[in-house]
Scaffold this active site. Sequence first.
Site, PDB file in Angstrom:
ATOM      1  N   CYS A 194      57.370  37.412  43.339  1.00 32.06           N
ATOM      2  CA  CYS A 194      56.704  38.853  43.016  1.00 32.06           C
ATOM      3  C   CYS A 194      56.814  39.859  44.205  1.00 32.06           C
ATOM      4  CB  CYS A 194      55.357  38.519  42.298  1.00 32.06           C
ATOM      5  SG  CYS A 194      55.354  37.495  40.950  1.00 32.06           S
ATOM      6  N   HIS A 335      48.652  44.738  43.826  1.00 25.75           N
ATOM      7  CA  HIS A 335      49.096  43.874  43.356  1.00 25.75           C
ATOM      8  C   HIS A 335      48.485  43.407  41.689  1.00 25.75           C
ATOM      9  CE1 HIS A 335      52.241  41.061  42.543  1.00 25.75           C
ATOM     10  NE2 HIS A 335      51.574  39.896  42.584  1.00 25.75           N
ATOM     11  N   GLU A 346      43.114  39.118  46.762  1.00 30.13           N
ATOM     12  CA  GLU A 346      43.383  40.545  47.090  1.00 30.13           C
ATOM     13  C   GLU A 346      42.014  41.446  47.391  1.00 30.13           C
ATOM     14  OE1 GLU A 346      46.382  44.117  45.938  1.00 30.13           O
ATOM     15  OE2 GLU A 346      45.931  42.699  44.402  1.00 30.13           O
ATOM     16  N   LYS A 367      49.257  46.939  36.621  1.00 31.44           N
ATOM     17  CA  LYS A 367      49.687  45.896  35.847  1.00 31.44           C
ATOM     18  C   LYS A 367      48.904  45.808  34.552  1.00 31.44           C
ATOM     19  CE  LYS A 367      52.228  43.474  39.356  1.00 31.44           C
ATOM     20  NZ  LYS A 367      51.825  44.205  40.440  1.00 31.44           N
ATOM     21  N   HIS A 372      53.438  42.609  34.084  1.00 33.45           N
ATOM     22  CA  HIS A 372      53.715  42.008  35.413  1.00 33.45           C
ATOM     23  C   HIS A 372      55.258  41.875  35.182  1.00 33.45           C
ATOM     24  CE1 HIS A 372      54.477  40.336  39.537  1.00 33.45           C
ATOM     25  NE2 HIS A 372      53.669  39.361  39.370  1.00 33.45           N
ATOM     26  N   PHE A 431      54.503  34.182  44.505  1.00 37.42           N
ATOM     27  CA  PHE A 431      54.133  32.883  44.372  1.00 37.42           C
ATOM     28  C   PHE A 431      55.022  32.221  45.547  1.00 37.42           C
ATOM     29  CE2 PHE A 431      53.544  31.658  39.534  1.00 37.42           C
ATOM     30  CZ  PHE A 431      52.055  32.051  39.525  1.00 37.42           C
TER      31      PHE A 431
END
Length: 448
Positions: A194, A335, A346, A367, A372, A431
């Site tokens: 990502c 993110h 985050e 998002k 996403h 990831f």
Amino acid sequence: MTPHIPNGAEHEVVVTGIGLVAGQLTDPEALFDHLAEGRTLITEHPLHKEWGVPCAVSAHIDPEVRQELADAVPEEAGPLGSAGVLAWHAAAQAWQRSGLPRRLDAERGGVFLACNRMVMEPAELTALADHVDHEAGALDLDGYLERLDGTAAPDAADGLDPQRHQKVQPDSATAALADYFGAAGVLETHADACAAGGMAIGSAYRYIRSGTLDVALAGGAESLTTLTSVTAFYGVGALAPADGRDPAQISRPFDKDRSGFVIGDGAAFLVLESRAHAEARGARILATVAGYAGVTEAVKMTSSSRDGSDYAQCMRAALTDAGLAPEDIDHVNAHGTSTEANDTCEAAALHTVFGARAAQLPITGNKSAMGHSLANSGAAEAVLSVLSLQRQTLLPTLNFTEPDEVTSGLDVVTERRPARVTAVLSNSFGFGGQNCSLILAEAQGARP
């Protein structure tokens, strides 16, 4: 061959073109306006319910729009898969808007594409299974390839595309874009989960800053709202279950009731140039790429350190690269996936890096409305960050109603907000410990 990036003189890197495809929208300004109005791209997927998956919503490309885009790809662009088609349109739009000639035909141009590897879908798996001898534990690969080539028996005709393998390889799209625009000095295909979109832009930025390249086409494309991908992500607990809820309310970055991300498709590209190159041709400068950091860690496949230390390290490295202090950042494009783990990490990192100022630093989670789009997400959010700088406007985070104990104390923007914006920190955390932070800033002498 990819040239070595030398140390030495640094060149300012500017943005001169942007392009984007998302949902039913095919240009960046239309998307920005759509999101500014508090509207979503997340809807029920036409096939997800039929497949029986619990997360039957996505921010997919409208089927009619997808077909129109596929029909419009010129023959000289070569055979492209579903993600490649999206990439071509976003890239062509960014290139045209930059004012560069149709072909650069120079070794000092490059293409940097983020796209995760495609996966086989049910029809393909079924066709492959026909060539498996389960007793012997063997695959008749030659027979399967003959079937793809159409050289097998007539009754084997099943609609399989003999160009499928070429189309689904992400680096095929990279090469096609480089050939079409005459920018083959450096070709990179990023599959950093990502974080790939941000890392593709960051790599292009470094090549230009070093003086190795003058121009780069950098961005991402993803088309993974498919049965195999959706099943896999749901299997690891990453996707939010629909549970009969309104699709528009499911993605909830930083909210205490978040339950996973909503998958999406899309493509976004930026044209980057050295300021000297852009000014020499009288280009319109939209923004600068002021800093970048790509950091890897190995805490866990699906999450980072819960205290946010790894994400904080990445943000601080980007600030150092830009020569900026935390107080120089006016906005964070987070993110913000809406998973419990990511948003916790985050949020903790933002508290660590910005301290008490985190309560007054506006944060947006795109998002919440866009879903996403994985490898593309960082590129799409970079494009939206450029428009925030251009319009001096912050986009809202949908569905944020109440924080939890970690996300508390953050200024999460919940409606369109006019603001003085000179520098945006845009985060992408993937990831496998792939972490990226970009800093996009107002360009001196930029024309709105």
